[in-house]
Design an enzyme around this catalytic site. Structure first.
Site, PDB file in Angstrom:
ATOM      1  N   LYS A  22       0.842  -1.204   0.000  1.00  5.64           N
ATOM      2  CA  LYS A  22       0.000   0.000   0.000  1.00  5.64           C
ATOM      3  C   LYS A  22       0.877   1.254   0.000  1.00  5.64           C
ATOM      4  O   LYS A  22       0.653   2.178  -0.769  1.00  5.64           O
ATOM      5  CB  LYS A  22      -0.883   0.011   1.241  1.00  5.64           C
ATOM      6  CG  LYS A  22      -1.528   1.363   1.556  1.00  5.64           C
ATOM      7  CD  LYS A  22      -2.411   1.341   2.775  1.00  5.64           C
ATOM      8  CE  LYS A  22      -1.684   1.556   4.046  1.00  5.64           C
ATOM      9  NZ  LYS A  22      -1.349   2.957   4.374  1.00  5.64           N
ATOM     10  N   ASN A  23       1.919   1.247   0.837  1.00  5.78           N
ATOM     11  CA  ASN A  23       2.708   2.461   1.019  1.00  5.78           C
ATOM     12  C   ASN A  23       3.732   2.699  -0.085  1.00  5.78           C
ATOM     13  O   ASN A  23       4.392   3.731  -0.097  1.00  5.78           O
ATOM     14  CB  ASN A  23       3.377   2.451   2.395  1.00  5.78           C
ATOM     15  CG  ASN A  23       2.337   2.618   3.497  1.00  5.78           C
ATOM     16  OD1 ASN A  23       1.175   2.921   3.217  1.00  5.78           O
ATOM     17  ND2 ASN A  23       2.741   2.389   4.730  1.00  5.78           N
ATOM     18  N   ARG A  92      -5.055  10.679   3.928  1.00  7.36           N
ATOM     19  CA  ARG A  92      -4.061  11.739   4.085  1.00  7.36           C
ATOM     20  C   ARG A  92      -2.916  11.604   3.082  1.00  7.36           C
ATOM     21  O   ARG A  92      -2.244  12.577   2.760  1.00  7.36           O
ATOM     22  CB  ARG A  92      -3.553  11.784   5.501  1.00  7.36           C
ATOM     23  CG  ARG A  92      -3.139  10.430   6.068  1.00  7.36           C
ATOM     24  CD  ARG A  92      -2.542  10.604   7.438  1.00  7.36           C
ATOM     25  NE  ARG A  92      -1.358  11.440   7.330  1.00  7.36           N
ATOM     26  CZ  ARG A  92      -1.316  12.745   7.505  1.00  7.36           C
ATOM     27  NH1 ARG A  92      -2.371  13.375   7.831  1.00  7.36           N
ATOM     28  NH2 ARG A  92      -0.205  13.407   7.356  1.00  7.36           N
ATOM     29  N   CYS A 116      -4.837  12.426  12.381  1.00  6.88           N
ATOM     30  CA  CYS A 116      -5.538  11.133  12.350  1.00  6.88           C
ATOM     31  C   CYS A 116      -5.350  10.521  13.740  1.00  6.88           C
ATOM     32  O   CYS A 116      -4.780  11.136  14.635  1.00  6.88           O
ATOM     33  CB  CYS A 116      -4.975  10.242  11.254  1.00  6.88           C
ATOM     34  SG  CYS A 116      -3.377   9.562  11.671  1.00  6.88           S
ATOM     35  N   ARG A 121       0.141  14.607  12.576  1.00  5.97           N
ATOM     36  CA  ARG A 121       0.568  14.341  11.181  1.00  5.97           C
ATOM     37  C   ARG A 121       0.741  15.648  10.377  1.00  5.97           C
ATOM     38  O   ARG A 121       0.113  15.855   9.353  1.00  5.97           O
ATOM     39  CB  ARG A 121      -0.422  13.438  10.474  1.00  5.97           C
ATOM     40  CG  ARG A 121      -0.793  12.152  11.185  1.00  5.97           C
ATOM     41  CD  ARG A 121       0.311  11.126  11.280  1.00  5.97           C
ATOM     42  NE  ARG A 121       0.737  10.552  10.031  1.00  5.97           N
ATOM     43  CZ  ARG A 121       0.161   9.525   9.422  1.00  5.97           C
ATOM     44  NH1 ARG A 121      -0.923   9.007   9.932  1.00  5.97           N
ATOM     45  NH2 ARG A 121       0.633   9.052   8.290  1.00  5.97           N
ATOM     46  N   ASP A 305       5.087   0.666  11.804  1.00 13.93           N
ATOM     47  CA  ASP A 305       3.851   0.030  11.332  1.00 13.93           C
ATOM     48  C   ASP A 305       3.720  -1.413  11.790  1.00 13.93           C
ATOM     49  O   ASP A 305       2.695  -2.044  11.539  1.00 13.93           O
ATOM     50  CB  ASP A 305       3.763   0.084   9.803  1.00 13.93           C
ATOM     51  CG  ASP A 305       3.559   1.497   9.304  1.00 13.93           C
ATOM     52  OD1 ASP A 305       3.705   1.733   8.097  1.00 13.93           O
ATOM     53  OD2 ASP A 305       3.296   2.382  10.135  1.00 13.93           O
ATOM     54  N   ILE A 327       8.238   7.298  16.554  1.00 14.19           N
ATOM     55  CA  ILE A 327       7.859   7.985  15.311  1.00 14.19           C
ATOM     56  C   ILE A 327       6.590   8.808  15.481  1.00 14.19           C
ATOM     57  O   ILE A 327       6.523   9.968  15.073  1.00 14.19           O
ATOM     58  CB  ILE A 327       7.667   6.959  14.155  1.00 14.19           C
ATOM     59  CG1 ILE A 327       8.906   6.077  14.004  1.00 14.19           C
ATOM     60  CG2 ILE A 327       7.307   7.673  12.852  1.00 14.19           C
ATOM     61  CD1 ILE A 327      10.131   6.761  13.453  1.00 14.19           C
ATOM     62  N   ARG A 397      -8.510  -0.549   4.728  1.00  9.58           N
ATOM     63  CA  ARG A 397      -7.672   0.470   4.088  1.00  9.58           C
ATOM     64  C   ARG A 397      -6.356  -0.147   3.646  1.00  9.58           C
ATOM     65  O   ARG A 397      -5.778   0.278   2.662  1.00  9.58           O
ATOM     66  CB  ARG A 397      -7.402   1.613   5.071  1.00  9.58           C
ATOM     67  CG  ARG A 397      -8.648   2.373   5.462  1.00  9.58           C
ATOM     68  CD  ARG A 397      -8.284   3.618   6.226  1.00  9.58           C
ATOM     69  NE  ARG A 397      -7.221   4.339   5.521  1.00  9.58           N
ATOM     70  CZ  ARG A 397      -6.543   5.334   6.079  1.00  9.58           C
ATOM     71  NH1 ARG A 397      -6.802   5.705   7.300  1.00  9.58           N
ATOM     72  NH2 ARG A 397      -5.600   5.955   5.416  1.00  9.58           N
TER      73      ARG A 397
HETATM   74  C1  EPZ Z   1       4.305   6.972   6.012  1.00 10.94           C
HETATM   75  O1  EPZ Z   1       3.535   8.003   6.591  1.00 10.94           O
HETATM   76  C2  EPZ Z   1       3.401   5.747   5.982  1.00 10.94           C
HETATM   77  N1  EPZ Z   1       2.225   6.022   5.155  1.00 10.94           N
HETATM   78  C3  EPZ Z   1       2.969   5.393   7.403  1.00 10.94           C
HETATM   79  O2  EPZ Z   1       2.193   4.206   7.351  1.00 10.94           O
HETATM   80  C4  EPZ Z   1       4.228   5.109   8.224  1.00 10.94           C
HETATM   81  O3  EPZ Z   1       3.855   4.837   9.568  1.00 10.94           O
HETATM   82  C5  EPZ Z   1       5.152   6.335   8.187  1.00 10.94           C
HETATM   83  O4  EPZ Z   1       5.468   6.668   6.820  1.00 10.94           O
HETATM   84  C6  EPZ Z   1       6.464   6.093   8.927  1.00 10.94           C
HETATM   85  O5  EPZ Z   1       7.134   5.000   8.371  1.00 10.94           O
HETATM   86  C7  EPZ Z   1       2.350   5.973   3.808  1.00 10.94           C
HETATM   87  O6  EPZ Z   1       3.413   5.704   3.270  1.00 10.94           O
HETATM   88  C8  EPZ Z   1       1.111   6.260   3.016  1.00 10.94           C
HETATM   89  P1  EPZ Z   1       6.377  10.393   8.021  1.00 10.94           P
HETATM   90  P2  EPZ Z   1       4.100   9.539   6.574  1.00 10.94           P
HETATM   91  O7  EPZ Z   1       6.249  11.646   7.245  1.00 10.94           O
HETATM   92  O8  EPZ Z   1       4.854   9.769   5.337  1.00 10.94           O
HETATM   93  C9  EPZ Z   1       6.371  13.750  11.342  1.00 10.94           C
HETATM   94  C10 EPZ Z   1       0.335   2.846   7.727  1.00 10.94           C
HETATM   95  O9  EPZ Z   1      -0.124   2.337   8.762  1.00 10.94           O
HETATM   96  N2  EPZ Z   1       6.215  14.703  10.229  1.00 10.94           N
HETATM   97  O10 EPZ Z   1       7.581   9.521   7.830  1.00 10.94           O
HETATM   98  O11 EPZ Z   1       2.965  10.428   6.889  1.00 10.94           O
HETATM   99  C11 EPZ Z   1       5.151  12.859  11.517  1.00 10.94           C
HETATM  100  O12 EPZ Z   1       4.164  13.503  12.290  1.00 10.94           O
HETATM  101  C12 EPZ Z   1       0.819   4.286   7.749  1.00 10.94           C
HETATM  102  O13 EPZ Z   1       0.452   2.259   6.629  1.00 10.94           O
HETATM  103  C13 EPZ Z   1       6.306  16.062  10.490  1.00 10.94           C
HETATM  104  O14 EPZ Z   1       6.498  16.473  11.627  1.00 10.94           O
HETATM  105  O15 EPZ Z   1       5.089   9.498   7.823  1.00 10.94           O
HETATM  106  C14 EPZ Z   1       5.736  11.655  12.212  1.00 10.94           C
HETATM  107  O16 EPZ Z   1       5.846  11.940  13.606  1.00 10.94           O
HETATM  108  C15 EPZ Z   1       0.622   4.937   9.115  1.00 10.94           C
HETATM  109  N3  EPZ Z   1       6.155  16.936   9.458  1.00 10.94           N
HETATM  110  C16 EPZ Z   1       7.144  11.547  11.611  1.00 10.94           C
HETATM  111  O17 EPZ Z   1       7.408  12.825  11.021  1.00 10.94           O
HETATM  112  C17 EPZ Z   1       5.950  16.516   8.168  1.00 10.94           C
HETATM  113  O18 EPZ Z   1       5.841  17.361   7.253  1.00 10.94           O
HETATM  114  C18 EPZ Z   1       7.262  10.507  10.508  1.00 10.94           C
HETATM  115  O19 EPZ Z   1       6.226  10.757   9.586  1.00 10.94           O
HETATM  116  C19 EPZ Z   1       5.865  15.136   7.920  1.00 10.94           C
HETATM  117  C20 EPZ Z   1       6.006  14.242   8.960  1.00 10.94           C
END
Ligand code: EPZ
Length: 420
Positions: A22-23, A92, A116, A121, A305, A327, A397
């Site tokens: 998915k990701n 998202r 979420c 996020r 995850d 994370i 999802r």
């Molecule tokens: C991706 O989300 C995945 N989703 C998530 O999987 C996964 O948990 C996550 O990466 C971490 O590996 C998809 O790929 C669609 P991040 P993403 O940006 O990109 C903070 C699932 O269950 N952050 O790496 O949104 C954020 O809040 C989902 O399949 C900022 O502060 O994750 C988090 O604390 C859940 N500012 C950390 O960084 C930003 O602009 C990592 O988030 C972006 C992120």
């Protein structure tokens, strides 16, 4: 709303074919906005989230046609560059159209995704990356309004923290920016590498994918390509843990065990048998797992995850284990639900101490986010009696035919359609 009914006590035996990730699929689908000719994605799983992305792409002028796991994408018309709130709020990852729209058309209006269950996020790092490449960004009435009338220009982008999505947006935007972009402190997840390889097949010039520094030399345009989505490492890990919890013997096929080094280390430390080949892994377990402390971190560390799923397994361990989530700020939503099933867990900030072994019993439980939900299914597989998981739309999802795959290995699990 559908529910899942699980009767515990059955050992999983047999084999499961892993679906596309998915990701990886979601950013790859967003990249279709950049293709000037037809693009084909293979091994693209039929999930609620990929259906939402197809609907968004359709709204943005990219028509698509699915034939089983193969989806064809027509070149975008460019007529629309707005991703509306009612679509983005449901998924998202829609924010991943920001980079492609800005890179190709020099403008984009994307609703802020909002938070979420697992955290606020924010998308500030996505915005920072676009501004670094010369875009003007305004936040107006909950929308990101981005413009780069003269096109984006290559830049050094240094992320203060690792972000998978922001790395993906920056990578896609940089592919069509003028000049060279270096993405520093880039995410190293396999999904980033998969996206980079697809963009290269489309004509992009990228090196360093999979490492902390990715270098992109912009090109004037990208064509479509035919690309197969990598196997879902989180689905792989989920079923591996399910097999281990039931003392099972399960082979996972069509997967990439090399994408889960930290998980196999932890599972071997817990006493689980893991036998890997390049595209499959055999999970065998006897008796209760040993307690293992786990801390989530960006790849190649232990995936956030899989935190909830591993915690479900540690409920059965002969002793205490500490699960640390670094994370997301609120990713222990499964804890109160597991405790209703008899787990004994103390949460202190980002650390959860799991007191094992616990005798789990079936209960009515509530799914909250995608991975918390599946941890309840796993607990249900080993609990005494029947567990009913409500709100399984969270599961739909990200898991393709979950109950069919588990039933085929002997689990007593079925979907109950509740007219509510
Ligand atoms: C991706 O989300 C995945 N989703 C998530 O999987 C996964 O948990 C996550 O990466 C971490 O590996 C998809 O790929 C669609 P991040 P993403 O940006 O990109 C903070 C699932 O269950 N952050 O790496 O949104 C954020 O809040 C989902 O399949 C900022 O502060 O994750 C988090 O604390 C859940 N500012 C950390 O960084 C930003 O602009 C990592 O988030 C972006 C992120």
């Amino acid at each position: 709303m559908d529910k899942l009914r699980v009767e515990g006590g059955k050992r999983l035996e047999g084999s499961i074919t892993i679906s596309g990730a998915k990701n990886a699929a979601l950013p790859l689908m967003a990249a279709s906005l950049m293709a000037e000719t037809e693009m084909v994605l293979e091994n693209l799983p039929e999930l609620a989230d990929t259906a939402s992305m197809l609907a968004l792409l359709n709204h943005l002028g990219v028509a698509s046609e699915r034939q089983d796991e193969v989806v064809r994408f027509s070149p975008a018309s460019g007529k629309r560059t707005t991703a509306p709130y009612d679509i983005v709020r449901r998924m998202r990852a829609s924010v991943l159209v920001l980079g492609p729209l800005l890179g190709r058309y020099g403008k984009a209006k994307v609703s802020l995704p909002g938070g979420c269950a697992i955290g606020t996020r924010p998308v500030d790092l996505h915005i920072m990356a676009m501004e670094a490449m010369g875009a003007t960004i305004d936040i107006i009435e909950g929308y990101i309004e981005a413009s780069a009338p003269d096109g984006l220009k290559g830049a050094d982008i240094t992320f203060p923290m690792v972000s998978v999505g922001a790395t993906e947006n920056a990578l896609m935007a940089a592919a069509l920016a003028r000049g060279e972009t270096r993405i520093i402190n880039a995410a190293c997840e396999p999904e980033i590498t998969d996206l980079a390889e697809c963009l290269i097949a489309m004509g992009a010039s990228i090196t360093g994918q999979g490492s902390e520094v990715i270098t992109v030399t912009g090109v004037s345009g990208l064509n479509g390509c035919r690309h197969a989505v990598i196997a879902d490492r989180i689905e792989t890990g989920t079923f591996a843990i399910a097999s281990a919890m039931t003392g099972g013997h399960v082979t996972l096929n069509n997967c990439r065990p090399d994408h889960l080094p930290a998980l196999w280390d932890m599972m071997r430390a817990a006493g689980v048998g893991i036998e890997e080949t390049a595209t499959s892994v055999l999970i065998s377990a006897k008796g209760s797992p040993h307690p293992v402390d786990v801390t989530t971190s960006p790849h190649p560390g232990f995936p956030t995850d899989l935190q909830a799923q591993f915690m479900a397994m540690m409920c059965l361990a002969e002793g205490d284990s500490v699960i640390s989530e670094t994370i997301f700020e609120n990713r222990f939503m499964h804890v109160p639900e597991l405790m209703r099933m008899g787990a004994r867990i103390d949460v202190n900030g980002g650390n959860a101490t799991v007191h094992g072994p616990a005798k789990l019993h079936g209960a009515q439980v509530m799914a909250t986010d995608l991975r918390a939900s599946v941890s309840l299914v796993l607990a249900g597989l080993v609990a005494d009696g029947v567990t009913t998981i409500n709100r399984v739309y969270h599961l739909d999802r990200g898991y393709y035919r979950l109950e069919e795959k588990l039933s085929a290995c002997g689990a007593l699990i079925s979907r109950v359609n509740e007219k509510e």
